[in-house]
Structure formats: structure tokens, C-alpha cells
Write an enzyme that holds these catalytic residues in place. Structure first.
Site, PDB file in Angstrom:
ATOM      1  N   ASP A  48       0.870  -1.018   0.019  1.00 44.95           N
ATOM      2  CA  ASP A  48      -0.121  -0.191  -0.026  1.00 44.95           C
ATOM      3  C   ASP A  48       0.786   1.243   0.060  1.00 44.95           C
ATOM      4  O   ASP A  48       1.619   1.355   0.789  1.00 44.95           O
ATOM      5  CB  ASP A  48      -1.013  -0.117   1.362  1.00 44.95           C
ATOM      6  CG  ASP A  48      -1.773   1.288   1.184  1.00 44.95           C
ATOM      7  OD1 ASP A  48      -2.937   1.152   1.143  1.00 44.95           O
ATOM      8  OD2 ASP A  48      -1.318   2.349   1.657  1.00 44.95           O
ATOM      9  N   TYR A  53       2.926  10.220  -0.592  1.00 50.45           N
ATOM     10  CA  TYR A  53       4.240   9.516   0.027  1.00 50.45           C
ATOM     11  C   TYR A  53       5.378   9.842  -0.736  1.00 50.45           C
ATOM     12  O   TYR A  53       6.278   9.855   0.059  1.00 50.45           O
ATOM     13  CB  TYR A  53       3.979   7.926   0.437  1.00 50.45           C
ATOM     14  CG  TYR A  53       2.550   7.494   1.032  1.00 50.45           C
ATOM     15  CD1 TYR A  53       1.747   8.455   1.541  1.00 50.45           C
ATOM     16  CD2 TYR A  53       2.566   6.121   1.031  1.00 50.45           C
ATOM     17  CE1 TYR A  53       0.601   8.039   2.213  1.00 50.45           C
ATOM     18  CE2 TYR A  53       1.238   5.706   1.624  1.00 50.45           C
ATOM     19  CZ  TYR A  53       0.455   6.728   2.532  1.00 50.45           C
ATOM     20  OH  TYR A  53      -0.600   6.041   2.943  1.00 50.45           O
ATOM     21  N   LYS A  82      -2.970   5.965  -4.115  1.00 54.36           N
ATOM     22  CA  LYS A  82      -3.976   6.656  -3.824  1.00 54.36           C
ATOM     23  C   LYS A  82      -3.616   7.951  -4.589  1.00 54.36           C
ATOM     24  O   LYS A  82      -2.637   8.494  -4.621  1.00 54.36           O
ATOM     25  CB  LYS A  82      -4.219   7.031  -2.209  1.00 54.36           C
ATOM     26  CG  LYS A  82      -4.223   5.850  -1.363  1.00 54.36           C
ATOM     27  CD  LYS A  82      -4.095   5.880   0.119  1.00 54.36           C
ATOM     28  CE  LYS A  82      -3.686   4.744   0.806  1.00 54.36           C
ATOM     29  NZ  LYS A  82      -2.443   4.467   0.926  1.00 54.36           N
ATOM     30  N   HIS A 115      -7.765   9.925  -1.694  1.00 58.08           N
ATOM     31  CA  HIS A 115      -6.990   9.727  -0.511  1.00 58.08           C
ATOM     32  C   HIS A 115      -7.846  10.494   0.588  1.00 58.08           C
ATOM     33  O   HIS A 115      -7.681  10.109   1.912  1.00 58.08           O
ATOM     34  CB  HIS A 115      -5.739  10.495  -0.658  1.00 58.08           C
ATOM     35  CG  HIS A 115      -4.440   9.982   0.317  1.00 58.08           C
ATOM     36  ND1 HIS A 115      -3.210   9.908   0.105  1.00 58.08           N
ATOM     37  CD2 HIS A 115      -4.769   9.444   1.613  1.00 58.08           C
ATOM     38  CE1 HIS A 115      -2.677   9.471   1.396  1.00 58.08           C
ATOM     39  NE2 HIS A 115      -3.756   9.082   2.267  1.00 58.08           N
TER      40      HIS A 115
END
Length: 279
Positions: A48, A53, A82, A115
Site C-alpha cells: 500500500d 508519500y 491513492k 485519499h
């Protein structure tokens, strides 16, 4: 309820997802490849990540390395990312997805999530996800950090019901009303930050239950989720902790344990509140 690290749960569209996966939040891109490869070698089949990120490139390299090391095929893994939905238009969402796919060096995603809901921010993005799903570029689509009213708004126009809502969830934030709503609409719930970023590991009640079962506090919390059919994404950069987080299938919490853990709920968050978080 899952009974092993590779056990899967079936979404409302028939897609299967491993019940316990490896998350890479806050792992630097240059370190992510090794972490992901290590996770795959230790039996994790769900990876994930997310656009925000900043480590999708490392995740993709790690997936390639992990597959080469284990001899698995791409189809043996379940990969989630996401879109950072900062009021994206339809076209911007399509573009963001293609960029994610390029960074991951994959032909398709197993799951793609919005998200955060933001304020009136997700309609065009969801319509883009629906079209990507219809085109076969994503096996399943869902949301993250949606409250009940966000889901109600989404369901009012959606052609495709989200398969999952990934939310902050742990004994201090049990999200029971949201979980009940999702169950009614056949939307799975997946917990991010199930250990409350480590803040729960010193909780006296959890430590007492851990001593009773000769397990770690983290294992007690993850088992609490598993026994309630809550899907899990757990982050770790250490191989021993990855293995420990997966060693939760050889014991069970009894009714008294579950009651005591449920009583810890304070509706307490460690991350942003979806009601006010916008971007």
C-alpha cells in the site's frame, strides 16, 4: 476472518484483497525498495502506497525485486495507491493515475483510492476512477478517510460503489458507526495506523492482555482488528517487526479481552480529522 498472511477477503465487485498488508507511509523513496522487497520475501502480498508519500518509484523497484527474489508473478501481489485529491478535475485525476502507474512501473493497479474527501472535492475524481476501472486499468476503486456523510454524498451519484474505505482505526478510535454504515453498503473497512503510530503500545490494558497471551501489544491490537474483519495496512521497516506483525494467527482474544479493548475507545485521532482537513 482471515487465518493467515496470505488469506484474502472478497470485495463487492469480486476482487480479492489480502486481509493484512504492508504500508510504506513516511518511508523515504530511496529506502522503500528494500522495505517492499523484504516484505514480499516475508510473505506480504498487499503493498500500500500513495502519490503523496513520494515513494511510488521505490515501491515499484521493490515490487520488481521482490518478485524476482521469490519467483512470484505480478498477479500474486495486490498493489494499492491513492490520488492526492486536491480538488482535482476529471482530466487531472486521469493524469495523476497515469503518473502513478509510470512511477510504479506497472500495467495496472489492483486498488486506487481517493485519499481524502476534502470539501466538495471528490465528484470529478470519482468519475475519473470509475472510467479507469471500466477501462480495466484498475481492478477495484475505493476511498480513504471518508466519513458517513461523505459516503452518502458519493453514493448519491456514483455508478460504482466503492469497495473499501481506508480510515484511521484503532482501539482509541473504533469508528463503530462508520463501520456499521459501510457494512450496510457492502463497503469493507481497512485500518491505517492501527497501532496509533505506536502510541498504544504502552497502554496498560493492552499490555495486560498481551502478557496474558504472551504476545506483544502490537499483536494484540492487530488481532483485535482481525477478529472484527477489519482489513489492515501495517507499516514497518524492520524485518523482525514485519514477521512479528504477521504472527497473529496462532491465538485468539476471548470475549472479555474484546470487551476491554472496545472500552478503550475515546474517538481519539493521531492523524487529521476528515471533517476539517482540506487542501
Amino acid at each position: 476472518m482471515i487465518h493467515s498472511l496470505t488469506d484474502k477477503v472478497t470485495f463487492n465487485n469480486g476482487t480479492e484483497i489480502p486481509g493484512l498488508g504492508l504500508g510504506v507511509f513516511q518511508i523515504p523513496d530511496e529506502d522503500t525498495a528494500e522495505v517492499v522487497s523484504m516484505g514480499i520475501s516475508n510473505g506480504y502480498r498487499l503493498i500500500d502506497t500513495a502519490q503523496i508519500y513520494g515513494n511510488e518509484t521505490g515501491t515499484g523497484i521493490g515490487i520488481k525485486k521482490g518478485l524476482a527474489t521469490t519467483g512470484l508473478s505480478r498477479e500474486d501481489l495486490f498493489v494499492t495507491s491513492k490520488v492526492w485529491n486536491d480538488h482535482l478535475t476529471y482530466a487531472e485525476t486521469i493524469s495523476a493515475f497515469e503518473e502513478t502507474l509510470d512511477r510504479l512501473a506497472l500495467d495496472y493497479l489492483d486498488l486506487y483510492l481517493i485519499h481524502w474527501p476534502g470539501k466538495d472535492a471528490f465528484k470529478e475524481a470519482w468519475q475519473a476512477l470509475e472510467d479507469l476501472y471500466a477501462a480495466g486499468k484498475i481492478k477495484a476503486i475505493g476511498v480513504s478517510n471518508f466519513e458517513i456523510h461523505h459516503l452518502e454524498e458519493l453514493l448519491a451519484f456514483a455508478k460504482v460503489v466503492p469497495v473499501v474505505n481506508q480510515v484511521e482505526l484503532h482501539p482509541k478510535l473504533s469508528q463503530q458507526a462508520l463501520r456499521d454504515f459501510c457494512e450496510t453498503h457492502d463497503i469493507k473497512v481497512q485500518a491505517w495506523s492501527p497501532l496509533m503510530q505506536g502510541k498504544l503500545l504502552a497502554d496498560p490494558t493492552i499490555k495486560t492482555i498481551a502478557e496474558k497471551h504472551q504476545k506483544t501489544p502490537a499483536q494484540i491490537i492487530l488481532r483485535w482488528d482481525i477478529q472484527q474483519d477489519i482489513l489492515l495496512v501495517v507499516k514497518s521497516v524492520h524485518e523482525e517487526r514485519m514477521q512479528s506483525n504477521a504472527a497473529v494467527f496462532d491465538f485468539a482474544l476471548d470475549e472479555t479481552d474484546m470487551i476491554r479493548l472496545n472500552q478503550l475507545n475515546e474517538s481519539l485521532r493521531s492523524g487529521p480529522d476528515p471533517e476539517v482537513f482540506d487542501f
